[in-house]
Motif scaffolding. Structure first.
Motif, short mmCIF file in Angstrom:
data_model
loop_
_atom_site.label_atom_id
_atom_site.label_comp_id
_atom_site.label_asym_id
_atom_site.label_seq_id
_atom_site.Cartn_x
_atom_site.Cartn_y
_atom_site.Cartn_z
N THR A 42 -47.03 43.83 -121.34
CA THR A 42 -46.60 43.50 -119.97
C THR A 42 -46.90 42.05 -119.59
N ALA A 43 -47.77 41.38 -120.36
CA ALA A 43 -48.09 39.98 -120.07
C ALA A 43 -46.90 39.07 -120.29
N LEU A 44 -45.88 39.54 -121.00
CA LEU A 44 -44.67 38.74 -121.23
C LEU A 44 -43.79 38.65 -119.99
N GLN A 45 -43.90 39.61 -119.12
CA GLN A 45 -43.02 39.68 -117.95
C GLN A 45 -43.22 38.48 -117.02
N GLY A 46 -42.12 37.88 -116.62
CA GLY A 46 -42.16 36.73 -115.73
C GLY A 46 -42.31 35.40 -116.44
N ARG A 47 -42.44 35.40 -117.74
CA ARG A 47 -42.61 34.15 -118.49
C ARG A 47 -41.26 33.59 -118.92
N ASP A 48 -41.18 32.25 -118.95
CA ASP A 48 -39.98 31.57 -119.43
C ASP A 48 -39.93 31.66 -120.96
N VAL A 49 -38.75 31.87 -121.49
CA VAL A 49 -38.55 31.82 -122.94
C VAL A 49 -38.33 30.35 -123.31
N ASP A 64 -43.47 30.67 -123.28
CA ASP A 64 -44.36 29.72 -122.61
C ASP A 64 -45.80 29.87 -123.10
N GLY A 65 -45.96 29.89 -124.43
CA GLY A 65 -47.29 29.94 -125.01
C GLY A 65 -47.78 31.31 -125.42
N LEU A 66 -47.05 32.34 -125.03
CA LEU A 66 -47.37 33.70 -125.46
C LEU A 66 -46.22 34.16 -126.35
N TRP A 67 -46.57 34.61 -127.55
CA TRP A 67 -45.56 34.88 -128.56
C TRP A 67 -45.28 36.37 -128.70
N LEU A 68 -44.00 36.72 -128.74
CA LEU A 68 -43.57 38.05 -129.13
C LEU A 68 -43.06 37.94 -130.56
N ILE A 69 -43.73 38.61 -131.47
CA ILE A 69 -43.45 38.46 -132.90
C ILE A 69 -43.10 39.82 -133.48
N THR A 70 -42.08 39.84 -134.31
CA THR A 70 -41.70 41.09 -134.94
C THR A 70 -41.42 40.90 -136.42
N VAL A 127 -48.02 40.85 -129.86
CA VAL A 127 -48.07 39.86 -128.78
C VAL A 127 -49.32 39.02 -129.05
N ALA A 128 -49.14 37.70 -129.20
CA ALA A 128 -50.26 36.85 -129.61
C ALA A 128 -50.17 35.49 -128.95
N THR A 129 -51.32 34.87 -128.75
CA THR A 129 -51.34 33.50 -128.23
C THR A 129 -51.13 32.48 -129.34
N ASP A 130 -51.27 32.90 -130.60
CA ASP A 130 -51.08 32.04 -131.75
C ASP A 130 -50.48 32.88 -132.87
N PRO A 131 -49.32 32.49 -133.42
CA PRO A 131 -48.71 33.28 -134.50
C PRO A 131 -49.66 33.52 -135.68
N GLN A 132 -50.61 32.63 -135.91
CA GLN A 132 -51.54 32.81 -137.03
C GLN A 132 -52.48 33.99 -136.81
N GLN A 133 -52.48 34.56 -135.62
CA GLN A 133 -53.27 35.77 -135.37
C GLN A 133 -52.63 37.00 -136.00
#
Length: 288
Positions: A42-49, A64-70, A127-133
């Protein structure tokens, strides 16, 4: 399984269609798809892509600094919807795993679905703040389209393995999977069972050039296509992969198959193995 060219094309599709939009509601239809809980989805909601890119075979959208990775795995796919239903999907019904809604600057409200065919559910979302996570990204070797010839030779020299095995090992080389490794080996006229430690410098050159050409050509062919057409375009570009029993387009010989575990690969005996037919795990030796 989507590989480097398809994932690159999907990243470009998101850069074209999603960047500049705002993430709206995120519907989770299959809880098993989520591999992280902090930050919450839910932290993705309201963020700019703000961007989209590829890490090996992982697709990443920067919000905007929060990554959705699949990682789409074997049966996963991304489906763009211009007019999605306003009603949240029912969990556990059909192939839908996750839906992300958007608000565009033009006032439109599209969405994309992450879906997975089949009964074995392997599609994964982080959902990560850094893809390396993401563990799979942290383990990636150099990207197959960015590695230099010298680095490629060093990568192959680090492990004595069959070339087919080395090409699909993401910790050695990122982005190549079962399908494109078949195409690369066919283009390089090399046996899938050849050993990396025994390759001559000329053979490494030939393999490197084939890898660059096959992947670059596929990216050029696929980027710009609608997401729904990518699977068909991938199949249409194959010369040996998934063409068992069909004539090789180069020499006319019959394309053969080796099956092992849950997968199989295809090759041309005339082009790649001096006419020898390779035995798979269902047999004990090379057929003469």
């Amino acid at each position: 399984m989507p590989e480097l060219p398809e994932v690159e094309a999907l990243a470009q599709f998101l850069r074209t269609h999603a960047v500049g939009a705002v993430v709206g509601r995120v519907d989770v239809a299959a809880m098993s798809v989520l591999k992280t809980f902090d930050p919450p989805i839910t932290a993705l909601q309201g963020r700019d892509v703000t961007g989209a890119r590829r890490f090996g075979k992982h697709l990443a959208m920067d919000c905007d600094g929060l990554w959705l990775i699949t990682h789409l795995s074997r049966g996963g796919w991304l489906r763009w919807i211009d007019n999605p239903s306003a009603a949240p999907p029912k969990p556990g019904k059909g192939p839908l795993a996750l839906r992300v809604h958007f608000f565009t600057p033009d006032g439109e409200t599209p969405a994309f679905d992450l879906t997975e065919a089949g009964t074995r559910k392997r599609l994964a979302v982080w959902v990560a703040t850094d893809p390396q996570q993401v563990p799979g990204i942290a383990r990636l070797g150099p990207d197959a389209l960015e590695v230099t010839r010298a680095e490629f030779g060093e990568v192959l020299a680090t492990r004595s393995a069959r070339i087919k095995t080395a090409l699909v090992d993401q910790s050695l080389l990122a982005g190549v999977g079962n399908a494109y490794s078949d195409e690369i080996l066919h283009a390089a006229r090399m046996s899938p069972f050849a050993t990396t430690s025994k390759l001559s410098p000329d053979e490494v050159d030939r393999l490197y050039d084939a890898m660059r050409a096959e992947l670059s050509d596929a990216v050029e062919r696929l980027v710009g296509q609608e997401a729904a057409r990518l699977k068909g375009e991938k199949r249409a570009g194959m010369t040996v992969h998934a063409r068992t029993g069909m004539p090789c387009p180069v020499c006319g010989d019959t394309v053969r198959e080796v099956s092992y575990a849950e997968r199989s690969f295809q090759y041309c005996p005339t082009c790649q193995t001096s006419g020898r037919i390779l035995a798979d795990r269902r047999m004990s030796r090379l057929l003469k």
